[in-house]
Scaffold this motif. Structure first.
Motif, PDB file in Angstrom:
ATOM      1  N   UNK A  94       1.449 -18.652   2.078  1.00  0.00           N
ATOM      2  CA  UNK A  94       0.684 -18.073   0.969  1.00  0.00           C
ATOM      3  C   UNK A  94       0.799 -16.556   0.999  1.00  0.00           C
ATOM      4  N   UNK A  95       0.578 -15.992   2.179  1.00  0.00           N
ATOM      5  CA  UNK A  95       0.703 -14.543   2.333  1.00  0.00           C
ATOM      6  C   UNK A  95       2.129 -14.085   2.050  1.00  0.00           C
ATOM      7  N   UNK A  96       3.104 -14.862   2.533  1.00  0.00           N
ATOM      8  CA  UNK A  96       4.495 -14.506   2.298  1.00  0.00           C
ATOM      9  C   UNK A  96       4.847 -14.497   0.826  1.00  0.00           C
ATOM     10  N   UNK A  97       4.402 -15.507   0.075  1.00  0.00           N
ATOM     11  CA  UNK A  97       4.677 -15.539  -1.353  1.00  0.00           C
ATOM     12  C   UNK A  97       4.074 -14.345  -2.071  1.00  0.00           C
ATOM     13  N   UNK A  98       2.844 -13.962  -1.675  1.00  0.00           N
ATOM     14  CA  UNK A  98       2.203 -12.798  -2.283  1.00  0.00           C
ATOM     15  C   UNK A  98       2.951 -11.511  -1.926  1.00  0.00           C
ATOM     16  N   UNK A  99       3.324 -11.377  -0.654  1.00  0.00           N
ATOM     17  CA  UNK A  99       4.014 -10.158  -0.218  1.00  0.00           C
ATOM     18  C   UNK A  99       5.364 -10.020  -0.906  1.00  0.00           C
ATOM     19  N   UNK A 100       6.108 -11.128  -0.977  1.00  0.00           N
ATOM     20  CA  UNK A 100       7.424 -11.078  -1.619  1.00  0.00           C
ATOM     21  C   UNK A 100       7.296 -10.580  -3.051  1.00  0.00           C
ATOM     22  N   UNK A 101       6.264 -11.045  -3.745  1.00  0.00           N
ATOM     23  CA  UNK A 101       6.069 -10.661  -5.139  1.00  0.00           C
ATOM     24  C   UNK A 101       5.606  -9.220  -5.279  1.00  0.00           C
ATOM     25  N   UNK A 102       4.720  -8.776  -4.405  1.00  0.00           N
ATOM     26  CA  UNK A 102       4.062  -7.484  -4.591  1.00  0.00           C
ATOM     27  C   UNK A 102       4.667  -6.337  -3.774  1.00  0.00           C
ATOM     28  N   UNK A 103       5.230  -6.641  -2.603  1.00  0.00           N
ATOM     29  CA  UNK A 103       5.614  -5.543  -1.709  1.00  0.00           C
ATOM     30  C   UNK A 103       6.998  -5.669  -1.100  1.00  0.00           C
ATOM     31  N   UNK A 104       7.700  -6.773  -1.320  1.00  0.00           N
ATOM     32  CA  UNK A 104       9.040  -6.909  -0.771  1.00  0.00           C
ATOM     33  C   UNK A 104       9.051  -7.585   0.591  1.00  0.00           C
ATOM     34  N   UNK A 105      10.228  -8.099   0.947  1.00  0.00           N
ATOM     35  CA  UNK A 105      10.316  -8.929   2.146  1.00  0.00           C
ATOM     36  C   UNK A 105      10.119  -8.142   3.434  1.00  0.00           C
ATOM     37  N   UNK A 106      10.435  -6.843   3.454  1.00  0.00           N
ATOM     38  CA  UNK A 106      10.294  -6.086   4.699  1.00  0.00           C
ATOM     39  C   UNK A 106       8.830  -5.978   5.143  1.00  0.00           C
ATOM     40  N   UNK A 107       7.921  -6.031   4.197  1.00  0.00           N
ATOM     41  CA  UNK A 107       6.509  -5.977   4.553  1.00  0.00           C
ATOM     42  C   UNK A 107       6.112  -7.168   5.406  1.00  0.00           C
TER      43      UNK A 107
END
Length: 404
Positions: free
Chosen positions: A156-169
């Motif tokens: 869930x966190x990964x899907x949100x991060x990918x959308x909002x901040x990019x995979x490096x986050x």
């Protein structure tokens, strides 16, 4: 508790909670970045298969790490190897953030896994140091609840991060998690293997000890049963991004929620396991769970044939959830059979688990044919092998293992 150097009962929940966090290194470092495969492939300039390799290599690193830490923690105690492993995980994660070369990134993922493996194997050994087999199975079941928060929250966190901040986050979050675990271990995890109980053996002796364990059916049967059963989870981890997001057109964020829904089954069944162990021996509980796992695995094949996402979710929930009953009991039975070689026993359990994970992950990726069959077929096959091995084992082995 069965050791004189055991911490007081009031400290055990805190210790088990920290050990659960350490065991969450693997799900955090695998499940969180699954929704980002496509964007990572674009960044590194490779096909998505090149990113899938980083997942398989991570599993290989976990298997290698399990083999390395067993002799180390039997010889040098639990704390020092654990802290060294966490340090390697932190260093490799930091390096993943600054490289743009896919080959170096893949090698760093291997090192990240080797470091993270320390928390998993040392946790089992610490529990075996402190608790008898039945108490150990209950503690491992509680540990699995903490571990399950990783696969529940990370996609869930990964899907949100990918959308909002990019995979490096995602890797920044992994780095912060590693630093947090280092502090918690330094402050709160005691040394549970006193110097007088340490085994200062040569590598040749360690190999002979492994050979003795592998020749003992009371150890090898539950260890292999647990490894085959846990491979169901890794087939799901590898195949689910394609099945959900490509085959059934689920978004990255929705995929995270569906993955978390299925992972919640581990929490539910782990609590059922704690209740069941008050009334039955670990071997009996595991036998019933294997039947459920096999039936649910066959159900995933029927769901794949029907093309129904709802049916697939139900059968996957049961198949993955049953691992909450199988994993803790298989590990506790095998660890009890390893007697005083808890470190070596724990390492071989981990080698079986992640060796099978590496193989099954590679097979699912290699057999991908645009359907759900590779994933569901692997889940059903692993469940069938686990059940066949346990119920076909001589009665004397299952009886001794259950009451080890």
């Amino acid at each position: 508790m069965n050791k004189s150097n055991a911490p007081g009962p009031a400290n055990m929940p805190r210790i088990i909670g920290i050990l659960g966090l350490l065991a969450a290194f693997a799900p955090l470092a695998t499940d969180m970045y699954l929704p980002g495969f496509h964007k990572m492939a674009e960044y590194f300039g490779v096909a998505e298969g090149g990113i899938e390799v980083t997942l398989s290599v991570f599993f290989l690193g976990l298997a290698v790490g399990q083999a390395l830490y067993g002799p180390l923690i039997d010889r040098w105690g639990r704390r020092a190897p654990l802290l060294a492993g966490i340090a390697l995980y932190i260093a490799a994660t930091l390096a993943c953030l600054v490289t743009s070369d896919i080959h170096l990134f893949t090698a760093l993922r291997f090192l990240q896994a080797v470091g993270g493996a320390a928390g998993m194997i040392v946790g089992r050994a610490i529990i075996a140091d402190l608790l008898n087999p039945r108490e150990g199975a209950r503690a491992l079941s509680l540990l699995l609840v903490v571990m399950a928060l990783g696969p529940i929250l990370s996609p869930i966190l990964g899907g949100f991060i990918i959308t909002e901040a990019g995979w490096k986050t995602i890797f920044i979050v992994m780095l912060g998690f590693g630093l947090l675990c280092a502090v918690l271990v330094w402050l709160h995890i005691p040394e549970t293997l006193p110097p007088q109980r340490r085994q200062r053996h040569s590598p040749a002796h360690v190999l002979r000890m492994w050979g003795a364990l592998l020749g003992d059916g009371r150890f090898v049967v539950p260890a292999l049963v647990g490894g085959f059963a846990q491979a169901c989870m890794f087939a799901f981890i590898t195949g689910s991004p394609f099945v959900f997001m490509t085959l059934h057109s689920v978004s990255a964020q929705a995929y995270g929620w569906l993955f978390a829904l299925i992972a919640c089954a581990l929490v539910v069944f782990s609590q059922v396991n704690r209740w069941a162990l008050r009334r039955a021996e670990p071997g009996a509980v595991m036998g019933a769970a294997l039947v459920l796992n096999l039936a649910a695995g066959l159900g995933t094949l029927a769901a794949a044939a029907s093309g129904s996402l709802a049916a697939l979710l139900v059968t996957l929930w049961l198949a993955i959830g049953s691992l909450g009953l199988i994993g803790a009991n298989a590990a506790a039975i095998a660890m009890a059979a390893s007697r005083q070689s808890f470190g070596s026993g724990s390492s071989l359990i981990g080698v079986a688990q992640f060796g099978f994970a590496f193989l099954v992950s590679g097979i699912v990726a290699a057999l991908q044919n645009g359907t759900a069959w590779p994933m569901t077929g692997a889940i059903a096959a692993c469940g069938a092998l686990a059940s066949l091995l346990w119920f076909a084992a001589p009665a004397r082995i299952r009886k001794v293992a259950a009451f080890a």
